[in-house]
Enzyme design. Structure first.
Site, PDB file in Angstrom:
ATOM      1  N   LYS A 141       3.482   0.048 -15.475  1.00  0.00           N
ATOM      2  CA  LYS A 141       2.401   0.632 -14.435  1.00  0.00           C
ATOM      3  C   LYS A 141       3.549   1.631 -13.973  1.00  0.00           C
ATOM      4  CE  LYS A 141       1.504  -1.513 -10.507  1.00  0.00           C
ATOM      5  NZ  LYS A 141       1.663  -1.034  -8.895  1.00  0.00           N
ATOM      6  N   ASN A 142       4.107   1.451 -12.941  1.00  0.00           N
ATOM      7  CA  ASN A 142       4.752   2.230 -10.621  1.00  0.00           C
ATOM      8  C   ASN A 142       5.035   3.757 -12.726  1.00  0.00           C
ATOM      9  OD1 ASN A 142       3.429   0.893  -9.705  1.00  0.00           O
ATOM     10  ND2 ASN A 142       5.867  -0.066  -9.002  1.00  0.00           N
TER      11      ASN A 142
ATOM     12  N   ARG B 146      -3.094   2.991  -3.926  1.00  0.00           N
ATOM     13  CA  ARG B 146      -2.906   4.014  -4.003  1.00  0.00           C
ATOM     14  C   ARG B 146      -2.227   5.225  -4.293  1.00  0.00           C
ATOM     15  NH1 ARG B 146      -1.248   2.547   1.885  1.00  0.00           N
ATOM     16  NH2 ARG B 146      -0.067   4.385   1.547  1.00  0.00           N
TER      17      ARG B 146
ATOM     18  N   PRO C 100       2.590   4.852   5.591  1.00  0.00           N
ATOM     19  CA  PRO C 100       1.734   5.711   5.717  1.00  0.00           C
ATOM     20  C   PRO C 100       2.113   7.410   4.672  1.00  0.00           C
ATOM     21  CG  PRO C 100       3.584   6.031   6.619  1.00  0.00           C
ATOM     22  CD  PRO C 100       3.838   4.482   6.330  1.00  0.00           C
TER      23      PRO C 100
ATOM     24  N   LEU D 291       5.476  11.853   4.323  1.00  0.00           N
ATOM     25  CA  LEU D 291       6.046  12.387   4.197  1.00  0.00           C
ATOM     26  C   LEU D 291       5.757  13.564   2.306  1.00  0.00           C
ATOM     27  CD1 LEU D 291       9.146  10.002   3.753  1.00  0.00           C
ATOM     28  CD2 LEU D 291       9.339  11.753   5.100  1.00  0.00           C
TER      29      LEU D 291
END
Ligand code: EPZ
Length: 433
Positions: free
Chosen positions: A22-23, A92, A122, A125
């Protein structure tokens, strides 16, 4: 909404095939936007997150076609820079669209991802990298707006307080493939998923060197072509099945895995009394003669021990007599699985970003609530080892990242079934959200 009912106590045996990662696949879907030509991705896992990403690409104007279960064709002839909040808020990883859109269209408008149960996530970056590449980045009503008209070659550091960033690295690479000159990315993530992205981009004509190291060099090119690429196997899924074998006292062989991607996991399993046999593209796990031993582990960016295996390994520690300590350095508060394991009779105390496990007490089946993808996998593993029945609620989390997990576990001898929550007696339904 579905739930999973597990009757614990079966010893798992047999072979299971690992799915695509998936990633790795998610940033590759985004990378396809870098060319107007067609890209074909194979070995793509059949997951809700992947389908979401397909929907978002279609919304951006790409022609997206699914050919069979695990192959997707993406043709982004004419795309627009604006991604919809309704879709982006669900996942995300859609932040990975930022780099390709800025590179191809010199502008992008992506809603800022919201909160996440695994901890503070967050994107400073990601935005800092674009800024340092000369793009102007503004936040307008929750939407990140980037103007990349004046981007230039630069040398930048991508590391943050928790080390390198995976999707931040993916975004920085994709944002700079067309930037004339040499862009240097120091402190880059070297996860296998990043290496696979660089391999795919290389097939599209990008000039990237140093993938797999913390220092990447990207030489800007005029344009990219489409490509055909096979997504790497899912190392996290593979390790999850190996733990399923060990936690039930069985023997499991996972096929189609790349052992090289699982170095830290294999080391920990060997140190904890797991006998691992590695053969070409397969790993077999069982408990060694001396039995399982408690362990200490710290999660770190790759090649360290993956945070995405911490919850599953915590479930295993609950079944091993003695004191194990799991320290979470990537997402310091990623312990949503612990209160649910306590409901099953585990003894775990949380001290800051450490889970201190007094293992060995028999787990009992119970109704439990999944809070995120890897926590849901941990609860299923605990349910397999527990006495009696475990009911895992909110398994939509699981379907985001594990292809047919219940089916695959049943193939290994697990007593597990997927039920419609509405079919259950009220006492077993999860409290209304
Ligand atoms: C990727 O997320 C994975 N997701 C995550 O897997 C995984 O947990 C994570 O990498 C770490 O390995 C995908 O690849 C889609 P990061 P990502 O940026 O890229 C901090 C799963 O279960 N950070 O490497 O979002 C951040 O808060 C998911 O499959 C900043 O501070 O993670 C974290 O503490 C969950 N600022 C650390 O860095 C930033 O701008 C690592 O995050 C970016 C990150």
């Amino acid at each position: 909404m579905d739930i999973l009912r597990i009757h614990g106590g079966s010893t798992l045996h047999g072979e299971v095939e690992v799915s695509g990662s998936k990633n790795a696949a998610l940033p590759q879907f985004a990378a396809a936007l870098l060319s107007s030509e067609e890209t074909t991705l194979e070995n793509v896992p059949d997951l809700s997150d992947i389908r979401f990403m397909g929907e978002i690409l279609e919304h951006l104007g790409a022609k997206v076609e699914r050919c069979g279960k695990n192959t997707w064709k993406i043709q982004p002839l004419d795309i627009q820079p604006d991604a919809p909040y309704e879709l982006v808020r669900k996942m995300r990883a859609s932040i990975c669209l930022l780099g390709p859109l800025v590179a191809r269209l010199k502008r992008a408008k992506i809603p800022m991802p919201g909160g996440c149960v695994i901890g503070h996530r967050p994107i400073d970056l990601h935005l800092r990298a674009l800024n340092e590449m000369g793009a102007s980045v503004t936040l307008n009503q929750g939407v990140v707006e980037v103007d990349g008209a004046s981007m230039h070659a630069s040398t930048l550091f991508l590391g943050g307080r928790h080390g390198s960033t995976v999707t931040g690295t993916a975004n920085a690479i994709m944002a700079s493939v067309f930037t004339p000159g040499i862009t240097m990315l120091d402190g880059a993530a070297c996860e296998p998923e990043i290496v696979d992205l660089c391999t795919m981009l290389g097939k599209m004509g990008a000039k990237i060197s140093g993938s797999g190291s913390h220092l990447l060099k990207i030489e800007g090119v005029e344009k990219l072509t489409g490509c055909k690429h096979r997504v790497i196997p899912d190392r996290i899924e593979a390790a999850t099945y190996l733990i399923a074998g060990v936690i039930t006292g069985g023997k499991i062989r996972v096929n189609g895995v790349n052992q090289g991607h699982l170095g830290a996991f294999i080391k920990l399993m060997n140190e904890s009394g797991v006998k691992l046999i590695e053969a070409d593209g397969a790993i077999e796990a069982s408990i060694s003669g001396e039995g399982l031993k408690p362990f200490e582990v710290i999660t770190l960016p790759y090649p360290g021990f993956p945070t995405d295996l911490q919850a599953q390994t915590c479930a295993l520690a609950c079944t091993i007599p003695g004191l194990s300590i799991l320290t979470e350095r990537v997402y310091p508060s990623r312990f949503m699985h612990v209160p649910e394991l306590l409901r099953m009779g585990a003894e775990v105390s949380l001290e800051g970003s450490n889970a201190i496990v007094r293992g060995g007490k028999k787990l009992n089946g119970a109704p439990v609530m999944a809070s995120d993808l890897r926590a849901s996998a941990a609860l299923i593993l605990a349910g397999l080892a527990a006495e009696g029945e475990t009911w895992v609620h909110r398994i939509y989390h699981l379907d985001r990242g594990y292809e047919l997990l219940d089916l695959k576990l049943r193939g290994l001898g697990a007593e597990i079934e997927r039920l419609q929550e509405s079919a259950l007696p009220p006492a077993f339904r999860s409290p209304i959200d």
